[in-house]
Design a protein around this motif. Sequence first.
Motif, PDB file in Angstrom:
ATOM      1  N   CYS A   1     139.476 157.479 -75.882  1.00  0.00           N
ATOM      2  CA  CYS A   1     138.825 158.415 -74.956  1.00  0.00           C
ATOM      3  C   CYS A   1     139.758 158.657 -73.772  1.00  0.00           C
ATOM      4  N   HIS A   2     140.474 159.768 -73.815  1.00  0.00           N
ATOM      5  CA  HIS A   2     141.456 160.044 -72.760  1.00  0.00           C
ATOM      6  C   HIS A   2     140.798 160.184 -71.386  1.00  0.00           C
ATOM      7  N   VAL A   3     139.586 160.710 -71.327  1.00  0.00           N
ATOM      8  CA  VAL A   3     138.886 160.863 -70.050  1.00  0.00           C
ATOM      9  C   VAL A   3     138.550 159.493 -69.466  1.00  0.00           C
ATOM     10  N   CYS A   4     138.016 158.616 -70.301  1.00  0.00           N
ATOM     11  CA  CYS A   4     137.628 157.281 -69.832  1.00  0.00           C
ATOM     12  C   CYS A   4     138.849 156.469 -69.397  1.00  0.00           C
ATOM     13  N   VAL A   5     139.919 156.545 -70.170  1.00  0.00           N
ATOM     14  CA  VAL A   5     141.127 155.799 -69.805  1.00  0.00           C
ATOM     15  C   VAL A   5     141.657 156.295 -68.462  1.00  0.00           C
ATOM     16  N   ALA A   6     141.706 157.590 -68.273  1.00  0.00           N
ATOM     17  CA  ALA A   6     142.191 158.138 -67.001  1.00  0.00           C
ATOM     18  C   ALA A   6     141.282 157.724 -65.846  1.00  0.00           C
ATOM     19  N   MET A   7     139.988 157.879 -66.031  1.00  0.00           N
ATOM     20  CA  MET A   7     139.030 157.565 -64.970  1.00  0.00           C
ATOM     21  C   MET A   7     139.117 156.093 -64.551  1.00  0.00           C
ATOM     22  N   HIS A   8     139.192 155.215 -65.543  1.00  0.00           N
ATOM     23  CA  HIS A   8     139.202 153.796 -65.224  1.00  0.00           C
ATOM     24  C   HIS A   8     140.593 153.301 -64.821  1.00  0.00           C
ATOM     25  N   SER A   9     141.650 153.991 -65.231  1.00  0.00           N
ATOM     26  CA  SER A   9     142.987 153.693 -64.713  1.00  0.00           C
ATOM     27  C   SER A   9     143.008 153.966 -63.215  1.00  0.00           C
ATOM     28  N   ALA A  10     142.343 155.034 -62.802  1.00  0.00           N
ATOM     29  CA  ALA A  10     142.271 155.369 -61.375  1.00  0.00           C
ATOM     30  C   ALA A  10     141.477 154.321 -60.602  1.00  0.00           C
ATOM     31  N   LYS A  11     140.473 153.744 -61.241  1.00  0.00           N
ATOM     32  CA  LYS A  11     139.601 152.770 -60.564  1.00  0.00           C
ATOM     33  C   LYS A  11     140.198 151.361 -60.514  1.00  0.00           C
ATOM     34  N   LEU A  12     141.006 151.006 -61.483  1.00  0.00           N
ATOM     35  CA  LEU A  12     141.498 149.629 -61.601  1.00  0.00           C
ATOM     36  C   LEU A  12     142.142 149.057 -60.333  1.00  0.00           C
ATOM     37  N   PRO A  13     142.979 149.787 -59.600  1.00  0.00           N
ATOM     38  CA  PRO A  13     143.565 149.187 -58.389  1.00  0.00           C
ATOM     39  C   PRO A  13     142.503 148.752 -57.369  1.00  0.00           C
ATOM     40  N   SER A  14     141.397 149.472 -57.312  1.00  0.00           N
ATOM     41  CA  SER A  14     140.360 149.148 -56.327  1.00  0.00           C
ATOM     42  C   SER A  14     139.611 147.862 -56.651  1.00  0.00           C
ATOM     43  N   VAL A  15     139.757 147.359 -57.885  1.00  0.00           N
ATOM     44  CA  VAL A  15     139.104 146.096 -58.253  1.00  0.00           C
ATOM     45  C   VAL A  15     140.122 144.972 -58.427  1.00  0.00           C
ATOM     46  N   GLY A  16     141.347 145.203 -57.974  1.00  0.00           N
ATOM     47  CA  GLY A  16     142.340 144.141 -57.937  1.00  0.00           C
ATOM     48  C   GLY A  16     143.325 144.092 -59.082  1.00  0.00           C
ATOM     49  N   ALA A  17     143.335 145.079 -59.951  1.00  0.00           N
ATOM     50  CA  ALA A  17     144.313 145.080 -61.047  1.00  0.00           C
ATOM     51  C   ALA A  17     145.686 145.451 -60.518  1.00  0.00           C
ATOM     52  N   ASN A  18     146.690 144.754 -61.026  1.00  0.00           N
ATOM     53  CA  ASN A  18     148.063 145.088 -60.627  1.00  0.00           C
ATOM     54  C   ASN A  18     148.646 146.104 -61.620  1.00  0.00           C
ATOM     55  N   PRO A  19     149.766 146.738 -61.263  1.00  0.00           N
ATOM     56  CA  PRO A  19     150.344 147.771 -62.133  1.00  0.00           C
ATOM     57  C   PRO A  19     150.660 147.276 -63.550  1.00  0.00           C
ATOM     58  N   ASP A  20     151.118 146.033 -63.690  1.00  0.00           N
ATOM     59  CA  ASP A  20     151.419 145.507 -65.029  1.00  0.00           C
ATOM     60  C   ASP A  20     150.149 145.382 -65.868  1.00  0.00           C
ATOM     61  N   GLN A  21     149.059 144.944 -65.241  1.00  0.00           N
ATOM     62  CA  GLN A  21     147.791 144.836 -65.968  1.00  0.00           C
ATOM     63  C   GLN A  21     147.283 146.210 -66.387  1.00  0.00           C
ATOM     64  N   ILE A  22     147.405 147.170 -65.502  1.00  0.00           N
ATOM     65  CA  ILE A  22     146.957 148.530 -65.822  1.00  0.00           C
ATOM     66  C   ILE A  22     147.769 149.074 -66.995  1.00  0.00           C
ATOM     67  N   ALA A  23     149.069 148.914 -66.948  1.00  0.00           N
ATOM     68  CA  ALA A  23     149.924 149.388 -68.049  1.00  0.00           C
ATOM     69  C   ALA A  23     149.562 148.681 -69.349  1.00  0.00           C
ATOM     70  N   ALA A  24     149.349 147.380 -69.302  1.00  0.00           N
ATOM     71  CA  ALA A  24     148.994 146.632 -70.518  1.00  0.00           C
ATOM     72  C   ALA A  24     147.674 147.126 -71.087  1.00  0.00           C
ATOM     73  N   LEU A  25     146.689 147.353 -70.227  1.00  0.00           N
ATOM     74  CA  LEU A  25     145.399 147.853 -70.719  1.00  0.00           C
ATOM     75  C   LEU A  25     145.547 149.240 -71.328  1.00  0.00           C
TER      76      LEU A  25
END
Length: 184
Positions: free
Chosen positions: A76-100
């Motif tokens: 789901c490209h929409v969900c991945v984009a939306m939650h990629s945008a949200k991840l930094p606000s909950v403490g995810a680092n760039p490496d974790q975001i890329a891995a997910l």
Amino acid sequence: MSFVDHTIESAPAAARRPMEAVLKKTGYLPAAVARLAESPQLLDGFLRMSGLFETTTLSPLAREVLIMTVATRNACHVCVAMHSAKLPSVGANPDQIAALREGRPLDDAPLEALRLFVLEVLATSGAVSAEALEEFLAHGYTRQNALEVVLGISAYTMSTLANRMTEAPLDEALRPFAWTEPAA
């Protein structure tokens, strides 16, 4: 197949209140919501289930790991984009975001245990082995968390499948987080 991008005025009456709530929360009406409004029950059901998921004992970052795992698995490209945008606000680092986003293992053992457990629940339709459950529990999670994983999977499977069916476009605000499914 073509779905309508409803406005609050053009949407079925039962979809208007949930649409207004999303507009108030986000400041704009996401295209995915505009298309899901075709089924007021689905839109309301998703918003209620995702709201319930937000009240679980899983941490905000753990919830986002689950959501991203479901979103990438279901492409789901929409969900991945939306939650990629949200991840930094909950403490995810760039490496974790890329891995997910890439479906790779996470560098945090408890979060990786969660990601693997989500995949196991999906692969087995919930019939996880005792070993898989014990591995999940060994990383500090509880049996309650295991059932909360089912709630999260349910909510975000609904969302990912509906967004794919409606071919929801990516909103302008999410374009910096655009995602394409990695080649297998």
